[in-house]
Design an enzyme around this catalytic site. Structure first.
Site, PDB file in Angstrom:
ATOM      1  N   LYS A  46       0.780  -1.313  -0.004  1.00 47.14           N
ATOM      2  CA  LYS A  46       0.206  -0.019   0.028  1.00 47.14           C
ATOM      3  C   LYS A  46       0.880   1.137   0.227  1.00 47.14           C
ATOM      4  O   LYS A  46       1.821   1.460   0.723  1.00 47.14           O
ATOM      5  CB  LYS A  46      -0.984  -0.007   1.291  1.00 47.14           C
ATOM      6  CG  LYS A  46      -2.134   1.129   1.424  1.00 47.14           C
ATOM      7  CD  LYS A  46      -2.892   1.066   2.318  1.00 47.14           C
ATOM      8  CE  LYS A  46      -3.854   2.226   2.266  1.00 47.14           C
ATOM      9  NZ  LYS A  46      -4.762   2.355   3.337  1.00 47.14           N
ATOM     10  N   ARG A  95     -18.257   7.439  10.088  1.00 46.58           N
ATOM     11  CA  ARG A  95     -18.412   8.974   9.423  1.00 46.58           C
ATOM     12  C   ARG A  95     -19.863   8.989   8.941  1.00 46.58           C
ATOM     13  O   ARG A  95     -20.459  10.045   8.790  1.00 46.58           O
ATOM     14  CB  ARG A  95     -17.262   9.469   8.602  1.00 46.58           C
ATOM     15  CG  ARG A  95     -15.821   9.457   9.370  1.00 46.58           C
ATOM     16  CD  ARG A  95     -14.986   9.420   8.162  1.00 46.58           C
ATOM     17  NE  ARG A  95     -14.801   8.571   7.249  1.00 46.58           N
ATOM     18  CZ  ARG A  95     -13.961   8.383   6.540  1.00 46.58           C
ATOM     19  NH1 ARG A  95     -12.722   9.424   6.606  1.00 46.58           N
ATOM     20  NH2 ARG A  95     -13.787   7.353   5.760  1.00 46.58           N
TER      21      ARG A  95
END
Length: 166
Positions: A46, A95
Site C-alpha cells: 500500500k 463517518r
C-alpha cells in the site's frame, strides 16, 4: 475467586497521517475500555505518504497523555493480530452510511473467522467529513489543515509533500 475482566480493544488503521477524527475515536474508546491498542497497518504494497515508523511515532506523540493507549503495528489479517494478543474486540469509527456498508461486511467476516466483535463509534460531527486522504489532498494544494490534524503533524506533512513535488 473472581478476577476482574480487562476490557481490551484494538483501533486499526493506516493513520497516514493521524487526524483529529482518529484521535477523537481513540479517546472515546479509551474512556470506555481498560486498554486501547492502536494497530497501524504495515502493508508494504500500500502506497503511503509516511512510512510505518513515522506513523507509529506520530501516534505515540499524539496519544502520549492517554495512559491506557498503546501503539503497535500489524500486517496480515487483523483477527490474527487480535487472537495473538488476546484482544476480543475492534473499535471502528463511522463517518457516514457508506462507511457502515463496508465496515459491516468486515465485522461479520472478522466474527466468522475468529469470533472477534466489532464495536462502532459514530464520529463526532466536527470530524464527520475528515479522512487522511482528504487532509493530504488539501495540504497538497496549499490548504490550511490546522485543526484537522495534531499541530505537530502539519510541518511533517508540509515537508513530505514538498519533497515529493520537487
Amino acid at each position: 475467586m473472581s478476577s476482574a475482566v480487562v476490557r481490551r480493544v484494538v483501533c486499526p488503521g493506516s493513520f497516514d497521517p493521524v487526524t483529529n477524527g482518529h484521535l477523537d475515536v481513540i479517546a472515546r474508546a479509551a474512556a470506555l475500555h481498560d486498554e486501547v491498542v492502536i494497530a497501524v497497518l504495515d502493508n508494504p504494497a500500500k502506497k503511503t505518504l509516511f512510512g510505518i515508523d513515522e506513523r507509529l511515532a506520530m501516534l505515540q506523540e499524539a496519544t502520549a497523555g492517554m495512559t491506557s493507549v498503546r501503539v503497535d503495528s500489524w500486517h496480515g489479517l487483523l483477527v490474527d493480530y487480535c487472537t495473538t494478543h488476546g484482544i476480543p474486540a475492534i473499535v471502528k469509527g463511522l463517518r457516514a452510511v457508506s462507511d457502515f456498508d463496508y465496515e459491516l461486511q468486515m465485522a461479520q467476516m472478522n466474527y466468522r473467522l475468529a469470533g472477534v466483535e466489532t464495536l462502532f463509534v459514530t464520529t463526532n460531527p466536527l470530524y464527520s467529513y475528515l479522512s487522511s486522504s482528504l487532509v493530504k489532498e488539501v495540504a497538497r494544494h496549499g490548504g490550511d489543515v490546522k485543526g484537522l490534524v495534531p499541530d505537530f503533524v502539519i510541518p511533517q506533512l508540509t515537508d513530505r509533500l514538498s519533497q515529493l513535488s520537487r
